[in-house]
Enzyme design. Structure first.
Site, PDB file in Angstrom:
ATOM      1  N   LYS A 206       0.827  -1.210   0.000  1.00 35.90           N
ATOM      2  CA  LYS A 206       0.000   0.000   0.000  1.00 35.90           C
ATOM      3  C   LYS A 206       0.867   1.269   0.000  1.00 35.90           C
ATOM      4  O   LYS A 206       0.651   2.209  -0.775  1.00 35.90           O
ATOM      5  CB  LYS A 206      -0.904  -0.017   1.231  1.00 35.90           C
ATOM      6  CG  LYS A 206      -1.554   1.281   1.559  1.00 35.90           C
ATOM      7  CD  LYS A 206      -2.616   1.629   0.557  1.00 35.90           C
ATOM      8  CE  LYS A 206      -3.050   3.056   0.709  1.00 35.90           C
ATOM      9  NZ  LYS A 206      -4.292   3.337   0.031  1.00 35.90           N
ATOM     10  N   CYS A 260      -3.324  10.744   1.653  1.00 35.93           N
ATOM     11  CA  CYS A 260      -2.687   9.460   1.379  1.00 35.93           C
ATOM     12  C   CYS A 260      -1.310   9.659   0.772  1.00 35.93           C
ATOM     13  O   CYS A 260      -0.299   9.326   1.383  1.00 35.93           O
ATOM     14  CB  CYS A 260      -3.558   8.656   0.419  1.00 35.93           C
ATOM     15  SG  CYS A 260      -5.271   8.646   0.936  1.00 35.93           S
TER      16      CYS A 260
HETATM   17  N1  SAJ Z   1      -1.733  14.901  -8.549  1.00 36.71           N
HETATM   18  C1  SAJ Z   1      -0.876  15.654  -9.337  1.00 36.71           C
HETATM   19  N2  SAJ Z   1      -0.530  15.167 -10.568  1.00 36.71           N
HETATM   20  C2  SAJ Z   1      -1.007  13.987 -11.043  1.00 36.71           C
HETATM   21  C3  SAJ Z   1      -1.865  13.208 -10.229  1.00 36.71           C
HETATM   22  C4  SAJ Z   1      -2.211  13.700  -8.968  1.00 36.71           C
HETATM   23  O1  SAJ Z   1      -0.421  16.748  -8.951  1.00 36.71           O
HETATM   24  O2  SAJ Z   1      -0.669  13.633 -12.173  1.00 36.71           O
HETATM   25  C5  SAJ Z   1      -2.110  15.404  -7.191  1.00 36.71           C
HETATM   26  C6  SAJ Z   1      -3.619  15.624  -7.046  1.00 36.71           C
HETATM   27  O3  SAJ Z   1      -4.004  16.855  -7.564  1.00 36.71           O
HETATM   28  C7  SAJ Z   1      -3.778  15.531  -5.535  1.00 36.71           C
HETATM   29  C8  SAJ Z   1      -2.733  14.473  -5.154  1.00 36.71           C
HETATM   30  O4  SAJ Z   1      -1.826  14.411  -6.243  1.00 36.71           O
HETATM   31  O5  SAJ Z   1      -3.448  16.758  -4.921  1.00 36.71           O
HETATM   32  C9  SAJ Z   1      -3.308  13.099  -4.904  1.00 36.71           C
HETATM   33  O6  SAJ Z   1      -4.336  12.796  -5.848  1.00 36.71           O
HETATM   34  P1  SAJ Z   1      -4.509  11.353  -6.520  1.00 36.71           P
HETATM   35  O7  SAJ Z   1      -5.681  11.410  -7.408  1.00 36.71           O
HETATM   36  O8  SAJ Z   1      -3.233  10.927  -7.140  1.00 36.71           O
HETATM   37  O9  SAJ Z   1      -4.719  10.367  -5.294  1.00 36.71           O
HETATM   38  P2  SAJ Z   1      -5.675  10.303  -4.007  1.00 36.71           P
HETATM   39  O10 SAJ Z   1      -4.891  10.841  -2.839  1.00 36.71           O
HETATM   40  O11 SAJ Z   1      -7.005  10.875  -4.251  1.00 36.71           O
HETATM   41  O12 SAJ Z   1      -5.836   8.710  -3.877  1.00 36.71           O
HETATM   42  C10 SAJ Z   1      -4.671   7.887  -3.803  1.00 36.71           C
HETATM   43  C11 SAJ Z   1      -4.828   6.714  -4.789  1.00 36.71           C
HETATM   44  N3  SAJ Z   1      -3.561   5.996  -4.894  1.00 36.71           N
HETATM   45  C12 SAJ Z   1      -2.987   5.726  -6.103  1.00 36.71           C
HETATM   46  O13 SAJ Z   1      -3.464   6.106  -7.159  1.00 36.71           O
HETATM   47  C13 SAJ Z   1      -1.730   4.922  -6.088  1.00 36.71           C
HETATM   48  C14 SAJ Z   1      -5.933   5.782  -4.317  1.00 36.71           C
HETATM   49  O14 SAJ Z   1      -6.014   4.623  -5.152  1.00 36.71           O
HETATM   50  C15 SAJ Z   1      -5.670   5.357  -2.870  1.00 36.71           C
HETATM   51  O15 SAJ Z   1      -6.689   4.495  -2.374  1.00 36.71           O
HETATM   52  C16 SAJ Z   1      -5.638   6.608  -2.022  1.00 36.71           C
HETATM   53  O16 SAJ Z   1      -4.536   7.421  -2.475  1.00 36.71           O
HETATM   54  C17 SAJ Z   1      -5.420   6.207  -0.567  1.00 36.71           C
HETATM   55  O17 SAJ Z   1      -6.391   6.253   0.194  1.00 36.71           O
HETATM   56  O18 SAJ Z   1      -4.310   5.781  -0.206  1.00 36.71           O
END
Ligand code: SAJ
Length: 427
Positions: A206, A260
């Site tokens: 995870k 996360c």
């Molecule tokens: N972000 C960027 N650039 C990107 C992708 C995301 O700047 O290309 C930023 C987003 O804007 C945000 C942050 O990263 O601020 C996180 O967003 P996210 O959509 O990547 O992830 P979370 O935090 O909403 O959810 C993640 C997911 N993990 C993965 O994709 C590996 C989700 O599957 C998990 O269940 C969740 O964390 C968790 O609970 O751990």
């Protein structure tokens, strides 16, 4: 059949409540427990105390069918799922107090052969710590019979009810028997692959998934500041590089938010500080990005004809209302605080009022995006909400613009100093 008919879910938050609701929809009687009375009352009324598509229907149906209920008190069950927060302390070590409190709550109810599943994202060794904690609370029980497993959640906020069914799951048992029984329970609703392993490998898997994403975003954020220096459009750069069949760079942004990706890598750093160099640097790089945006915005403000600043978006990512750990919110607060005589017109389509953290500030107001842009000399896009996709180059003409998300490809985040909106650049 699992033989498990009743499950108690401790923690009715973003993960616990969807898990409780989907179990209830699949024939398991579920009792939810939460320390927050508001959550308990909402669930018993068939309501959801936060925004998550489709969850409301599941909860309403579960409660109506008598399969889902909630209370402040623990109740005996065949299996317990712990879905409580694991924040980090000031020194980035994990705060396990919520897990320990949840364990203390169920310990008096144990008879010795129940299944206890930890879903909370946890540092390596936490499932073992939980097992020892339960054993210490109940020295009268033969702990060899107790089945403890870790099954980390992996669902994406906004898609939780779908991903609970379609995402593969990892189940790590303190014993193979615990893993197998937990697997059977998740099979009641998860239609994807359920892979079993030991507890510590499941914990790490995870953390590694979220760290992988954090490192990739840090790479993209570093590219954005390099591109800024070199006068290159970072969005075009990444799009071109991603045409390579083995390259898949993520998108830069104003920083990494949420509970996360910005947290979990620290658990690996704390567990192996000398080895986790790259993982630590990714956190540092991503945490530095909001400060870069603040500096950039102040530079633009000093060049704008009109002193009003429009800030578009406060949520931690697009199309959600969740403002917790949001870099956009951090940037907006810092700018408004540092520049008390500047008026900031803020748009966040998913909230009705500004958060209370702005309460003492007289230089901020909430407006719809078109209004905010019209009033401003400087426009900063912080979140790529759908509502901002229709904004036309003409609306930004003559204004200083920074697009931290690449939503308006006609804006070149890289060369803000001499920025004028480049109309029709891709026409
Ligand atoms: N972000 C960027 N650039 C990107 C992708 C995301 O700047 O290309 C930023 C987003 O804007 C945000 C942050 O990263 O601020 C996180 O967003 P996210 O959509 O990547 O992830 P979370 O935090 O909403 O959810 C993640 C997911 N993990 C993965 O994709 C590996 C989700 O599957 C998990 O269940 C969740 O964390 C968790 O609970 O751990």
């Amino acid at each position: 059949m699992t033989g498990i008919k009743e499950v108690s879910v401790i923690g009715l938050g973003y993960i616990g409540l969807p898990t409780a609701a989907i179990l209830a929809a699949n024939g398991i009687r579920v009792h939810g427990v939460d320390v927050n009375e508001r959550n308990v009352v909402a669930v018993n009324n068939g309501e959801v105390p936060f925004v998550e598509p489709e969850l409301g229907d599941f909860v309403a149906r579960g409660v109506q069918a008598g399969m889902l209920s909630a209370s402040l008190e623990n109740k005996a069950a065949d299996a317990y799922i712990l879905a409580v927060p694991t924040p980090f302390n000031d020194d980035y070590s994990a705060d396990l107090s919520y897990i320990e409190a949840a364990a203390d709550g169920i310990a008096p109810l144990l008879t010795g052969d129940e299944l206890v599943i930890l879903e909370s994202t946890s540092p390596p060794g936490t499932t073992e710590h939980l097992t020892r904690h339960l054993a210490a609370a109940r020295p009268d029980l033969d702990m060899d019979q107790l089945l403890v497993a870790h099954c980390p959640e992996r669902v994406l906020p906004g898609y939780v009810m779908k991903e609970l069914v379609t995402n593969d799951r990892i189940v790590g048992g303190m014993t193979p028997r615990a893993a197998e029984l937990a697997k059977k329970l998740y099979e009641t609703f998860c239609k994807a692959e359920i892979l079993t392993t030991d507890a510590i490998t499941a914990e790490m898997s995870k953390l590694v998934e979220n760290s992988y994403r954090d490192v990739n975003i840090a790479f993209a954020n570093e590219l954005s500041t390099i591109s800024d220096k070199l006068g290159i459009n970072v969005w075009e750069l990444i799009e071109l590089a991603n045409h390579h069949p083995r390259v898949n760079i993520l998108q830069p942004g104003p920083g990494v938010g949420g509970h996360c990706i910005a947290v979990d890598p620290w658990f690996i750093v704390a567990a192996a500080p000398d080895e986790a160099q790259l993982i630590r640097q990714a956190r540092v790089t991503n945490d530095a990005k909001p400060h870069w945006v603040i500096t950039k915005t102040e530079l633009l403000m000093s060049k704008a004809d009109n002193p009003v600043v429009a800030l578009l978006g406060l949520a931690f990512k697009k199309n959600i209302d969740d403002l917790r750990e949001s870099p956009a919110l951090q940037i907006a607060l810092a700018l408004a605080k540092k520049n008390p005589s500047t008026r900031f017109v803020i748009s966040e389509p998913n909230v009705e009022v500004l958060p209370t953290t702005f309460a003492a500030m007289e230089n901020v107001e909430l407006a719809d995006p078109a209004d905010a842009i019209e009033q401003a000399g400087t426009v900063v896009l912080l979140v790529d909400h759908d509502e901002y996709a229709d904004i036309q180059p003409g609306q930004l003409e003559g204004k200083q613009v920074i697009d931290t998300r690449g939503q308006w490809r006609f804006c070149d985040q890289g060369t803000i100093e001499e920025h004028e909106v480049m109309e029709n650049i891709h026409a």
